[in-house]
Design a protein around this motif. Sequence first.
Motif, mmCIF file in Angstrom:
data_model
loop_
_atom_site.group_PDB
_atom_site.id
_atom_site.type_symbol
_atom_site.label_atom_id
_atom_site.label_comp_id
_atom_site.label_asym_id
_atom_site.label_seq_id
_atom_site.Cartn_x
_atom_site.Cartn_y
_atom_site.Cartn_z
ATOM 1 N N LEU A 1 0.801 -1.217 0.000
ATOM 2 C CA LEU A 1 0.000 0.000 0.000
ATOM 3 C C LEU A 1 0.838 1.273 0.000
ATOM 4 O O LEU A 1 0.534 2.223 -0.682
ATOM 5 N N LYS A 2 1.892 1.337 0.780
ATOM 6 C CA LYS A 2 2.673 2.568 0.897
ATOM 7 C C LYS A 2 4.009 2.469 0.164
ATOM 8 O O LYS A 2 4.885 3.305 0.367
ATOM 9 N N GLY A 3 4.151 1.432 -0.648
ATOM 10 C CA GLY A 3 5.367 1.293 -1.417
ATOM 11 C C GLY A 3 6.561 0.837 -0.619
ATOM 12 O O GLY A 3 7.698 0.932 -1.095
ATOM 13 N N VAL A 4 6.324 0.316 0.596
ATOM 14 C CA VAL A 4 7.439 -0.175 1.409
ATOM 15 C C VAL A 4 7.153 -1.629 1.789
ATOM 16 O O VAL A 4 7.476 -2.539 1.043
ATOM 17 N N ASP A 5 6.479 -1.842 2.944
ATOM 18 C CA ASP A 5 6.139 -3.194 3.364
ATOM 19 C C ASP A 5 5.151 -3.837 2.401
ATOM 20 O O ASP A 5 4.386 -3.156 1.704
ATOM 21 N N SER A 6 5.156 -5.169 2.421
ATOM 22 C CA SER A 6 4.204 -5.902 1.591
ATOM 23 C C SER A 6 3.653 -7.083 2.367
ATOM 24 O O SER A 6 4.327 -7.634 3.243
ATOM 25 N N THR A 7 2.418 -7.456 2.057
ATOM 26 C CA THR A 7 1.837 -8.672 2.620
ATOM 27 C C THR A 7 1.346 -9.563 1.489
ATOM 28 O O THR A 7 0.855 -9.082 0.465
ATOM 29 N N LEU A 8 1.508 -10.839 1.684
ATOM 30 C CA LEU A 8 1.009 -11.863 0.761
ATOM 31 C C LEU A 8 0.024 -12.724 1.537
ATOM 32 O O LEU A 8 0.335 -13.180 2.633
ATOM 33 N N LYS A 9 -1.166 -12.921 0.981
ATOM 34 C CA LYS A 9 -2.204 -13.675 1.670
ATOM 35 C C LYS A 9 -2.661 -14.852 0.820
ATOM 36 O O LYS A 9 -2.730 -14.750 -0.419
ATOM 37 N N ILE A 10 -2.972 -15.936 1.510
ATOM 38 C CA ILE A 10 -3.550 -17.105 0.860
ATOM 39 C C ILE A 10 -4.867 -17.405 1.573
ATOM 40 O O ILE A 10 -4.913 -17.545 2.794
ATOM 41 N N GLN A 11 -5.955 -17.486 0.778
ATOM 42 C CA GLN A 11 -7.265 -17.720 1.357
ATOM 43 C C GLN A 11 -8.188 -18.326 0.320
ATOM 44 O O GLN A 11 -8.525 -17.647 -0.663
ATOM 45 N N PRO A 12 -8.596 -19.565 0.443
ATOM 46 C CA PRO A 12 -8.185 -20.563 1.444
ATOM 47 C C PRO A 12 -6.955 -21.347 0.967
ATOM 48 O O PRO A 12 -6.725 -21.482 -0.238
ATOM 49 N N ALA A 13 -6.198 -21.853 1.900
ATOM 50 C CA ALA A 13 -4.987 -22.598 1.549
ATOM 51 C C ALA A 13 -5.328 -24.021 1.104
ATOM 52 O O ALA A 13 -6.294 -24.630 1.567
ATOM 53 N N LYS A 14 -4.495 -24.532 0.190
ATOM 54 C CA LYS A 14 -4.582 -25.903 -0.259
ATOM 55 C C LYS A 14 -3.289 -26.632 0.104
ATOM 56 O O LYS A 14 -2.259 -25.996 0.373
ATOM 57 N N LEU A 15 -3.356 -27.957 0.071
ATOM 58 C CA LEU A 15 -2.167 -28.746 0.412
ATOM 59 C C LEU A 15 -0.978 -28.373 -0.468
ATOM 60 O O LEU A 15 0.164 -28.302 0.017
ATOM 61 N N GLU A 16 -1.242 -28.106 -1.755
ATOM 62 C CA GLU A 16 -0.152 -27.823 -2.688
ATOM 63 C C GLU A 16 0.484 -26.447 -2.480
ATOM 64 O O GLU A 16 1.464 -26.111 -3.158
ATOM 65 N N ASP A 17 -0.053 -25.667 -1.547
ATOM 66 C CA ASP A 17 0.560 -24.376 -1.224
ATOM 67 C C ASP A 17 1.722 -24.519 -0.248
ATOM 68 O O ASP A 17 2.415 -23.532 0.048
ATOM 69 N N SER A 18 1.949 -25.720 0.248
ATOM 70 C CA SER A 18 3.091 -25.950 1.143
ATOM 71 C C SER A 18 4.378 -25.629 0.389
ATOM 72 O O SER A 18 4.666 -26.228 -0.650
ATOM 73 N N ALA A 19 5.138 -24.687 0.911
ATOM 74 C CA ALA A 19 6.318 -24.189 0.211
ATOM 75 C C ALA A 19 7.008 -23.169 1.106
ATOM 76 O O ALA A 19 6.513 -22.827 2.176
ATOM 77 N N VAL A 20 8.148 -22.684 0.635
ATOM 78 C CA VAL A 20 8.800 -21.535 1.257
ATOM 79 C C VAL A 20 8.455 -20.312 0.418
ATOM 80 O O VAL A 20 8.588 -20.336 -0.814
ATOM 81 N N TYR A 21 7.986 -19.270 1.079
ATOM 82 C CA TYR A 21 7.633 -18.030 0.382
ATOM 83 C C TYR A 21 8.743 -17.019 0.641
ATOM 84 O O TYR A 21 9.022 -16.652 1.776
ATOM 85 N N LEU A 22 9.370 -16.601 -0.450
ATOM 86 C CA LEU A 22 10.531 -15.729 -0.392
ATOM 87 C C LEU A 22 10.147 -14.323 -0.850
ATOM 88 O O LEU A 22 9.439 -14.150 -1.838
ATOM 89 N N CYS A 23 10.658 -13.360 -0.125
ATOM 90 C CA CYS A 23 10.518 -11.971 -0.530
ATOM 91 C C CYS A 23 11.892 -11.468 -0.943
ATOM 92 O O CYS A 23 12.910 -11.818 -0.317
ATOM 93 N N ALA A 24 11.947 -10.672 -1.992
ATOM 94 C CA ALA A 24 13.214 -10.106 -2.447
ATOM 95 C C ALA A 24 12.988 -8.651 -2.827
ATOM 96 O O ALA A 24 11.876 -8.243 -3.169
ATOM 97 N N SER A 25 14.069 -7.877 -2.772
ATOM 98 C CA SER A 25 13.956 -6.483 -3.195
ATOM 99 C C SER A 25 15.200 -6.084 -3.972
ATOM 100 O O SER A 25 16.253 -6.730 -3.873
#
Lengths: 116, 118
Positions: free
Chosen positions: A70-94
């Motif tokens: 929203l403010k061009g700095v922090d970010s959020t990633l949301k999953i709704q609803p989660a599935k089994l295949e969403d099991s993973a490592v979620y990486l953020c990069a800049s």
Amino acid sequence: EAGVAQSPRYKIIEKRQSVAFWCNPISGHATLYWYQQILGQGPKLLIQFQNNGVVDDSQLPKDRFSAERLKGVDSTLKIQPAKLEDSAVYLCASTLRSGRVYNEQFFGPGTRLTVL
Amino acid sequence: AQSVTQLDSQVPVFEEAPVELRCNYSSSVSVYLFWYVQYPNQGLQLLLKYLSGSTLVESINGFEAEFNKSQTSFHLRKPSVHISDTAEYFCAVSTANAGGTSYGKLTFGQGTILTVHP
């Protein structure tokens, strides 16, 4: 210089539940990425932000995944609803962009999501 | 769409032996090439990159990679490995347009696990 921060580091949820991940990029980095890394595979880009605008979300499963910066700095990633295949490592990069070239991407430690 | 193939999923090697980790990418007008390393329980770190200029690039810890446009390859080499080089290595590509403007996003290979034995 502080690196890319992510939280939480680990999350275990049951399928159909919701989950959110947070990322704080390196100060001054206008470009932010979210990647999904499934065990045994390389990271796959989910979404790329330039400031608070989306540059590329072509591989984001938009029926269940959403992301904002929203403010061009922090970010959020949301999953709704989660599935089994969403099991993973979620990486953020800049990264910074210098003229025509994006400089190296700096990665956070990742959030390991397990969906049961 | 761009794709990256790392030809070996696992490479076991003895300490002080030479090693080559292979990477091929699908052709594009212009590419920027990267090798990232992920040590156990740590995040991804940039090892080296090719943006332009000399096709041979080196890292501070003895790795080198050579950009070969005709073979669309960017293989990683080290003449003598150490135990501490044990890690997973990822090759990544960023494409650019004909004018050299990068699109930013990285496409990664599936990774090569390098295990150095004493």
